[in-house]
Design a protein around this motif. Sequence first.
Motif, mmCIF file in Angstrom:
data_model
loop_
_atom_site.group_PDB
_atom_site.id
_atom_site.type_symbol
_atom_site.label_atom_id
_atom_site.label_comp_id
_atom_site.label_asym_id
_atom_site.label_seq_id
_atom_site.Cartn_x
_atom_site.Cartn_y
_atom_site.Cartn_z
ATOM 1 N N SER A 1 -8.480 -4.711 5.820
ATOM 2 C CA SER A 1 -7.455 -4.680 6.862
ATOM 3 C C SER A 1 -8.159 -4.454 8.202
ATOM 4 O O SER A 1 -8.563 -5.403 8.868
ATOM 5 C CB SER A 1 -6.462 -3.575 6.516
ATOM 6 O OG SER A 1 -5.438 -3.504 7.453
ATOM 7 N N THR A 2 -8.405 -3.195 8.590
ATOM 8 C CA THR A 2 -9.165 -2.948 9.814
ATOM 9 C C THR A 2 -10.670 -3.035 9.547
ATOM 10 O O THR A 2 -11.464 -3.020 10.482
ATOM 11 C CB THR A 2 -8.890 -1.538 10.357
ATOM 12 O OG1 THR A 2 -9.341 -0.581 9.385
ATOM 13 C CG2 THR A 2 -7.418 -1.329 10.627
ATOM 14 N N GLY A 3 -11.028 -3.086 8.281
ATOM 15 C CA GLY A 3 -12.451 -3.115 7.927
ATOM 16 C C GLY A 3 -13.079 -1.736 7.902
ATOM 17 O O GLY A 3 -14.256 -1.598 7.564
ATOM 18 N N GLY A 4 -12.288 -0.705 8.253
ATOM 19 C CA GLY A 4 -12.833 0.649 8.299
ATOM 20 C C GLY A 4 -13.438 1.076 6.971
ATOM 21 O O GLY A 4 -14.570 1.581 6.923
ATOM 22 N N SER A 5 -12.710 0.831 5.870
ATOM 23 C CA SER A 5 -13.174 1.297 4.551
ATOM 24 C C SER A 5 -14.449 0.566 4.131
ATOM 25 O O SER A 5 -15.458 1.180 3.784
ATOM 26 C CB SER A 5 -12.107 1.052 3.482
ATOM 27 O OG SER A 5 -10.897 1.625 3.864
ATOM 28 N N ARG B 1 0.801 -1.224 0.000
ATOM 29 C CA ARG B 1 0.000 0.000 0.000
ATOM 30 C C ARG B 1 0.833 1.273 0.000
ATOM 31 O O ARG B 1 0.330 2.327 -0.335
ATOM 32 C CB ARG B 1 -1.006 -0.028 1.167
ATOM 33 C CG ARG B 1 -2.191 -0.933 0.812
ATOM 34 C CD ARG B 1 -3.225 -0.972 1.889
ATOM 35 N NE ARG B 1 -2.784 -1.745 3.037
ATOM 36 C CZ ARG B 1 -3.466 -1.839 4.168
ATOM 37 N NH1 ARG B 1 -4.607 -1.191 4.302
ATOM 38 N NH2 ARG B 1 -3.020 -2.581 5.163
ATOM 39 N N ASP C 1 -13.468 -5.117 -2.872
ATOM 40 C CA ASP C 1 -12.197 -4.455 -2.582
ATOM 41 C C ASP C 1 -11.076 -5.483 -2.735
ATOM 42 O O ASP C 1 -11.340 -6.689 -2.769
ATOM 43 C CB ASP C 1 -12.198 -3.867 -1.159
ATOM 44 C CG ASP C 1 -11.353 -2.595 -1.074
ATOM 45 O OD1 ASP C 1 -10.508 -2.378 -1.964
ATOM 46 O OD2 ASP C 1 -11.529 -1.833 -0.112
ATOM 47 N N ASP C 2 -9.823 -4.990 -2.802
ATOM 48 C CA ASP C 2 -8.718 -5.951 -2.888
ATOM 49 C C ASP C 2 -8.462 -6.589 -1.525
ATOM 50 O O ASP C 2 -8.191 -7.774 -1.420
ATOM 51 C CB ASP C 2 -7.430 -5.309 -3.441
ATOM 52 C CG ASP C 2 -6.938 -4.118 -2.637
ATOM 53 O OD1 ASP C 2 -7.772 -3.433 -2.022
ATOM 54 O OD2 ASP C 2 -5.721 -3.861 -2.621
ATOM 55 N N HIS D 1 -2.105 -4.742 -4.627
ATOM 56 C CA HIS D 1 -2.882 -3.535 -4.320
ATOM 57 C C HIS D 1 -2.941 -2.608 -5.534
ATOM 58 O O HIS D 1 -3.977 -2.009 -5.814
ATOM 59 C CB HIS D 1 -2.287 -2.822 -3.106
ATOM 60 C CG HIS D 1 -3.030 -1.578 -2.769
ATOM 61 N ND1 HIS D 1 -4.358 -1.599 -2.399
ATOM 62 C CD2 HIS D 1 -2.649 -0.281 -2.786
ATOM 63 C CE1 HIS D 1 -4.759 -0.357 -2.187
ATOM 64 N NE2 HIS D 1 -3.743 0.451 -2.423
HETATM 65 C C1 R5P Z 1 -7.421 1.028 -0.019
HETATM 66 O O1 R5P Z 1 -6.888 1.646 -0.911
HETATM 67 C C2 R5P Z 1 -7.536 -0.465 -0.040
HETATM 68 O O2 R5P Z 1 -8.024 -0.927 -1.263
HETATM 69 C C3 R5P Z 1 -8.429 -0.932 1.075
HETATM 70 O O3 R5P Z 1 -9.714 -0.409 0.895
HETATM 71 C C4 R5P Z 1 -7.940 -0.478 2.416
HETATM 72 O O4 R5P Z 1 -6.543 -0.460 2.464
HETATM 73 C C5 R5P Z 1 -8.468 -1.396 3.483
HETATM 74 O O5 R5P Z 1 -8.003 -0.971 4.734
HETATM 75 P P1 R5P Z 1 -9.012 -0.913 5.970
HETATM 76 O O6 R5P Z 1 -9.740 -2.202 5.982
HETATM 77 O O7 R5P Z 1 -8.101 -0.722 7.153
HETATM 78 O O8 R5P Z 1 -9.912 0.262 5.759
#
Ligand code: R5P
Length: 321
Positions: free
Chosen positions: A224-228, A96, A220-221, A130
């Motif tokens: 991670s934390t699931g926030g997005s 990333r 999504d690819d 990514h």
């Molecule tokens: C963002 O550019 C990636 O595609 C993912 O959406 C993001 O990195 C996921 O991270 P998290 O789950 O922490 O939001």
Amino acid sequence: MHSLKVFSGRANVNLTKQICEYLDLPVGQITIGNFPDGEIQCKIDQDVRGQDVFIIQPTSPPVNDTLMELLILIESFKRASAARITAVMPYFGYARQDRKDEGRVPITAKLVANLLTQAGANRILAMDLHAAQIQGFFDIPVDHLTAAPVLDHYVRALDIPPEQLIIVSPDEGSIKRAATHAQTLGGSLAVIDKRRSGNRVEQAHLIGGPIAGKTVVLFDDLISTGGSICGAAHLVRKHGAEKIYIAATHGVLCGNAIENLKSAPVENIVLTDTIPLPEELLPNLKILSVAALLGEAIRRIHCNESVSRLFTDNMKLWSVR
Ligand code: R5P
């Protein structure tokens, strides 16, 4: 032709076993352990001189350990005179940070590419990087697979009528990915305007729609934390989506991911096994296997056959479980 050998790091032994089952090969014999101070040690327990070696290791959390282990394995096979070493990275960590988006920050994806090459890798086989341009960080061949057909196979089986289906990209970086899914699955496309300020993520606007009463699939690819993805799910629910599914290739699942996913207003969360995860982690989690896809890609690389045609030959590898 040199003989094909598949070895596993410790990050996803089960996936390696399934890949070897697909290839009808035994898993290569290697002993990996740690010295009392934590340093990684390994010993290849069979002759690999002149052979075509594939090492399966996603650089998933704990990323520094799994990456270092992969580098040490590559170094061992190089010193053991393997003819060719392919690092199979179902998940490529550190991807990333792939550009200098502000001053005085590293490009870790390039650093990792340099480390792998320097350790002695001759090829890379990766899945859903990514950013696809990370391939260009390497001066050795990179075969870049996608788990999209595996995820699409699952969504298609849900039998959602195209006029009812909305594919939503959780940010503008994933638009191309979402558009490709929409092309394959039918349905229309919408995008969430996601803005980051430091560690804070704001997802206030939905571009496209209307989505009221519709079924939304968020692709999504990685999670991670699931926030997005969970923020995206809450936003589309606010816009009236009736049913929401989440689909991603890599379940990194760190920090508050489980809590976030538990409270997300979604029917099912679909991930693949690039990173090992027990399906029991969440009541609505579905894990799909990419073992056949990776196994077939390994077979084709070994036999000098086209890897890209794997996706056009209609091989139905994604129905194999
Ligand atoms: C963002 O550019 C990636 O595609 C993912 O959406 C993001 O990195 C996921 O991270 P998290 O789950 O922490 O939001």
